[in-house]
Design a protein around this motif. Structure first.
Motif, PDB file in Angstrom:
ATOM      1  N   GLN A 127     -14.674  -8.878 -33.711  1.00 27.70           N
ATOM      2  CA  GLN A 127     -13.461  -8.481 -32.988  1.00 27.70           C
ATOM      3  C   GLN A 127     -12.397  -9.569 -33.074  1.00 27.70           C
ATOM      4  N   TRP A 128     -12.834 -10.827 -32.880  1.00 29.31           N
ATOM      5  CA  TRP A 128     -11.878 -11.933 -32.956  1.00 29.31           C
ATOM      6  C   TRP A 128     -11.293 -12.041 -34.358  1.00 29.31           C
ATOM      7  N   GLN A 129     -12.134 -11.838 -35.368  1.00 30.59           N
ATOM      8  CA  GLN A 129     -11.657 -11.939 -36.747  1.00 30.59           C
ATOM      9  C   GLN A 129     -10.629 -10.856 -37.049  1.00 30.59           C
ATOM     10  N   GLN A 130     -10.850  -9.648 -36.541  1.00 30.45           N
ATOM     11  CA  GLN A 130      -9.866  -8.575 -36.725  1.00 30.45           C
ATOM     12  C   GLN A 130      -8.529  -8.955 -36.100  1.00 30.45           C
ATOM     13  N   GLU A 131      -8.578  -9.519 -34.902  1.00 29.91           N
ATOM     14  CA  GLU A 131      -7.346  -9.917 -34.227  1.00 29.91           C
ATOM     15  C   GLU A 131      -6.635 -11.030 -34.996  1.00 29.91           C
ATOM     16  N   SER A 152     -10.052 -20.353 -36.041  1.00 29.80           N
ATOM     17  CA  SER A 152     -10.019 -21.601 -35.286  1.00 29.80           C
ATOM     18  C   SER A 152      -8.752 -21.687 -34.437  1.00 29.80           C
ATOM     19  N   ARG A 153      -7.600 -21.441 -35.033  1.00 31.40           N
ATOM     20  CA  ARG A 153      -6.319 -21.493 -34.310  1.00 31.40           C
ATOM     21  C   ARG A 153      -6.315 -20.473 -33.177  1.00 31.40           C
ATOM     22  N   TYR A 154      -6.813 -19.292 -33.441  1.00 29.08           N
ATOM     23  CA  TYR A 154      -6.866 -18.219 -32.450  1.00 29.08           C
ATOM     24  C   TYR A 154      -7.676 -18.638 -31.223  1.00 29.08           C
TER      25      TYR A 154
END
Length: 67
Positions: free
Chosen positions: A36-40, A49-51
């Motif tokens: 999910q984080w990678q999609q965002e 990492s920045r996210y």
């Protein structure tokens, strides 16, 4: 809000090619969360990492201002 104290550098950090003043943090999460984080991050055009750094800083700011 004051900045948290810096964590001591581990010798292993020197081998990761990180910039001056940078270090790494290991994060363990469920694969679904990472997906999910990678999609965002893909939608925003930023690194994972920045996210995560931005999310942590935002949460810290929110916690500080809710007190």
């Amino acid at each position: 809000m004051t900045d948290a104290p810096l964590a001591p550098r581990r010798p292993m950090d020197d081998n990761k090619g990180l910039g001056e003043g940078m270090t790494s943090v290991d994060i363990y999460c469920h694969r679904q969360h990472k997906g999910q984080w990678q999609q965002e991050t893909d939608e925003q055009g930023i690194s994972l990492s920045r996210y995560l750094v931005e999310l942590v800083q935002e949460a810290r700011w929110q916690r500080h201002n809710d007190d």
